[in-house]
Design a protein around this motif. Structure first.
Motif, PDB file in Angstrom:
ATOM      1  N   ASN A  61       0.745  -1.013  -0.091  1.00  0.00           N
ATOM      2  CA  ASN A  61      -0.070  -0.117  -0.010  1.00  0.00           C
ATOM      3  C   ASN A  61       0.840   1.361  -0.008  1.00  0.00           C
ATOM      4  O   ASN A  61       0.372   2.440  -0.704  1.00  0.00           O
ATOM      5  CB  ASN A  61      -0.966   0.089   1.193  1.00  0.00           C
ATOM      6  CG  ASN A  61      -1.998  -1.058   0.952  1.00  0.00           C
ATOM      7  OD1 ASN A  61      -2.559  -1.493  -0.038  1.00  0.00           O
ATOM      8  ND2 ASN A  61      -2.612  -1.425   2.243  1.00  0.00           N
ATOM      9  N   SER A  62       1.998   1.310   0.633  1.00  0.00           N
ATOM     10  CA  SER A  62       2.828   2.429   0.689  1.00  0.00           C
ATOM     11  C   SER A  62       3.485   2.955  -0.519  1.00  0.00           C
ATOM     12  O   SER A  62       3.805   4.147  -0.554  1.00  0.00           O
ATOM     13  CB  SER A  62       3.975   2.085   1.878  1.00  0.00           C
ATOM     14  OG  SER A  62       4.739   0.822   1.311  1.00  0.00           O
ATOM     15  N   VAL A  63       3.449   2.006  -1.560  1.00  0.00           N
ATOM     16  CA  VAL A  63       4.086   2.218  -2.774  1.00  0.00           C
ATOM     17  C   VAL A  63       3.096   2.487  -4.077  1.00  0.00           C
ATOM     18  O   VAL A  63       3.459   2.719  -5.174  1.00  0.00           O
ATOM     19  CB  VAL A  63       5.272   1.415  -3.257  1.00  0.00           C
ATOM     20  CG1 VAL A  63       6.275   1.479  -2.135  1.00  0.00           C
ATOM     21  CG2 VAL A  63       4.806  -0.003  -3.622  1.00  0.00           C
ATOM     22  N   LYS A  64       1.856   1.791  -3.845  1.00  0.00           N
ATOM     23  CA  LYS A  64       0.902   1.965  -4.829  1.00  0.00           C
ATOM     24  C   LYS A  64       0.501   3.210  -5.617  1.00  0.00           C
ATOM     25  O   LYS A  64       0.372   4.236  -4.639  1.00  0.00           O
ATOM     26  CB  LYS A  64      -0.340   1.096  -4.151  1.00  0.00           C
ATOM     27  CG  LYS A  64      -1.358   0.421  -5.172  1.00  0.00           C
ATOM     28  CD  LYS A  64      -2.611  -0.061  -4.392  1.00  0.00           C
ATOM     29  CE  LYS A  64      -1.728  -1.427  -3.613  1.00  0.00           C
ATOM     30  NZ  LYS A  64      -3.116  -2.093  -3.176  1.00  0.00           N
ATOM     31  N   GLY A  65       0.720   3.068  -6.720  1.00  0.00           N
ATOM     32  CA  GLY A  65       0.331   4.507  -7.374  1.00  0.00           C
ATOM     33  C   GLY A  65       1.663   5.140  -7.706  1.00  0.00           C
ATOM     34  O   GLY A  65       1.655   6.073  -8.632  1.00  0.00           O
ATOM     35  N   ARG A  66       2.805   4.860  -6.995  1.00  0.00           N
ATOM     36  CA  ARG A  66       4.080   5.387  -7.223  1.00  0.00           C
ATOM     37  C   ARG A  66       4.914   4.498  -7.925  1.00  0.00           C
ATOM     38  O   ARG A  66       5.889   4.977  -8.664  1.00  0.00           O
ATOM     39  CB  ARG A  66       4.507   6.057  -5.999  1.00  0.00           C
ATOM     40  CG  ARG A  66       3.664   6.948  -5.230  1.00  0.00           C
ATOM     41  CD  ARG A  66       4.317   7.606  -4.170  1.00  0.00           C
ATOM     42  NE  ARG A  66       4.563   6.640  -3.091  1.00  0.00           N
ATOM     43  CZ  ARG A  66       5.909   6.429  -2.602  1.00  0.00           C
ATOM     44  NH1 ARG A  66       7.056   7.183  -3.236  1.00  0.00           N
ATOM     45  NH2 ARG A  66       6.075   5.363  -1.571  1.00  0.00           N
ATOM     46  N   PHE A  67       5.007   3.364  -7.658  1.00  0.00           N
ATOM     47  CA  PHE A  67       5.972   2.216  -8.223  1.00  0.00           C
ATOM     48  C   PHE A  67       5.407   1.488  -9.217  1.00  0.00           C
ATOM     49  O   PHE A  67       4.255   1.046  -8.825  1.00  0.00           O
ATOM     50  CB  PHE A  67       6.631   1.529  -7.099  1.00  0.00           C
ATOM     51  CG  PHE A  67       7.487   1.992  -6.115  1.00  0.00           C
ATOM     52  CD1 PHE A  67       7.581   3.440  -6.095  1.00  0.00           C
ATOM     53  CD2 PHE A  67       8.132   1.386  -4.912  1.00  0.00           C
ATOM     54  CE1 PHE A  67       8.240   4.275  -5.175  1.00  0.00           C
ATOM     55  CE2 PHE A  67       9.030   1.991  -4.222  1.00  0.00           C
ATOM     56  CZ  PHE A  67       9.190   3.376  -4.376  1.00  0.00           C
ATOM     57  N   THR A  68       6.187   1.124 -10.276  1.00  0.00           N
ATOM     58  CA  THR A  68       5.620   0.068 -11.237  1.00  0.00           C
ATOM     59  C   THR A  68       6.883  -1.121 -11.390  1.00  0.00           C
ATOM     60  O   THR A  68       7.964  -0.743 -11.570  1.00  0.00           O
ATOM     61  CB  THR A  68       5.438   0.846 -12.413  1.00  0.00           C
ATOM     62  OG1 THR A  68       4.639   1.640 -12.412  1.00  0.00           O
ATOM     63  CG2 THR A  68       4.618  -0.287 -13.446  1.00  0.00           C
ATOM     64  N   ILE A  69       6.088  -2.378 -11.300  1.00  0.00           N
ATOM     65  CA  ILE A  69       7.146  -3.452 -11.410  1.00  0.00           C
ATOM     66  C   ILE A  69       6.896  -4.062 -12.702  1.00  0.00           C
ATOM     67  O   ILE A  69       5.804  -4.226 -13.246  1.00  0.00           O
ATOM     68  CB  ILE A  69       7.014  -4.603 -10.377  1.00  0.00           C
ATOM     69  CG1 ILE A  69       8.060  -5.714 -10.529  1.00  0.00           C
ATOM     70  CG2 ILE A  69       5.565  -5.062 -10.372  1.00  0.00           C
ATOM     71  CD1 ILE A  69       8.123  -6.495  -9.209  1.00  0.00           C
ATOM     72  N   SER A  70       8.133  -4.347 -13.516  1.00  0.00           N
ATOM     73  CA  SER A  70       7.711  -5.034 -14.601  1.00  0.00           C
ATOM     74  C   SER A  70       8.857  -5.895 -14.890  1.00  0.00           C
ATOM     75  O   SER A  70      10.035  -6.117 -14.262  1.00  0.00           O
ATOM     76  CB  SER A  70       7.702  -3.950 -15.854  1.00  0.00           C
ATOM     77  OG  SER A  70       8.987  -3.321 -15.997  1.00  0.00           O
ATOM     78  N   ARG A  71       8.807  -6.887 -16.257  1.00  0.00           N
ATOM     79  CA  ARG A  71       9.680  -7.825 -16.291  1.00  0.00           C
ATOM     80  C   ARG A  71       9.879  -7.899 -17.873  1.00  0.00           C
ATOM     81  O   ARG A  71       8.958  -7.764 -18.703  1.00  0.00           O
ATOM     82  CB  ARG A  71       9.267  -9.246 -15.709  1.00  0.00           C
ATOM     83  CG  ARG A  71       8.357  -9.689 -16.305  1.00  0.00           C
ATOM     84  CD  ARG A  71       7.678 -10.973 -15.342  1.00  0.00           C
ATOM     85  NE  ARG A  71       8.960 -12.249 -15.352  1.00  0.00           N
ATOM     86  CZ  ARG A  71       8.793 -13.095 -14.316  1.00  0.00           C
ATOM     87  NH1 ARG A  71       7.894 -13.093 -13.444  1.00  0.00           N
ATOM     88  NH2 ARG A  71       9.609 -13.922 -14.410  1.00  0.00           N
TER      89      ARG A  71
END
Length: 115
Positions: A61-71
């Motif tokens: 929740n602390s990073v939702k909307g700010r961080f994006t994980i991808s591969r």
């Protein structure tokens, strides 16, 4: 055997961005869930984000909307795009995966966000 090597950390001002990379060597990357964790000084390591083999993504929740994980399975690499960074995001960031009975961690990359 899996080896994970993170890179991309650094010093950034609050509100800035960084992109972390984690390159995996060994077999089975494309079928593995990959996770990012972080550890701030004096605190326990905490989970930040995860991505499944099918590229479903999950965030704290602390990073939702700010961080994006991808591969990118062609490069055996998982990324963490971090935007709108805050001083509370400071810490060592680790990638992690499980293979069979074993859990593998990278050596970590330092992220420092100044106010």
């Amino acid at each position: 055997q899996v080896q994970l090597v993170e890179s991309g950390g650094g010093l950034v001002q609050a509100g800035g961005s960084l992109r972390l990379s984690c390159v995996a060597s060994g077999s089975g990357f494309s079928i593995s869930t990959m996770d990012w964790y972080r550890q701030a000084p004096g605190k326990q390591r905490e989970w930040v984000a995860g991505i499944t083999s099918g590229s479903s993504t999950y965030y704290a929740n602390s990073v939702k909307g700010r961080f994006t994980i991808s591969r990118d399975n062609t490069k055996n690499t998982v990324y963490l795009q971090m935007n709108s960074l805050k001083p509370d995001d400071t810490g060592v960031y680790y990638c992690k995966t499980d293979s069979g009975r074993f859990t593998y961690w990278g050596q970590g990359t330092q992220v420092t966000v100044s106010s």
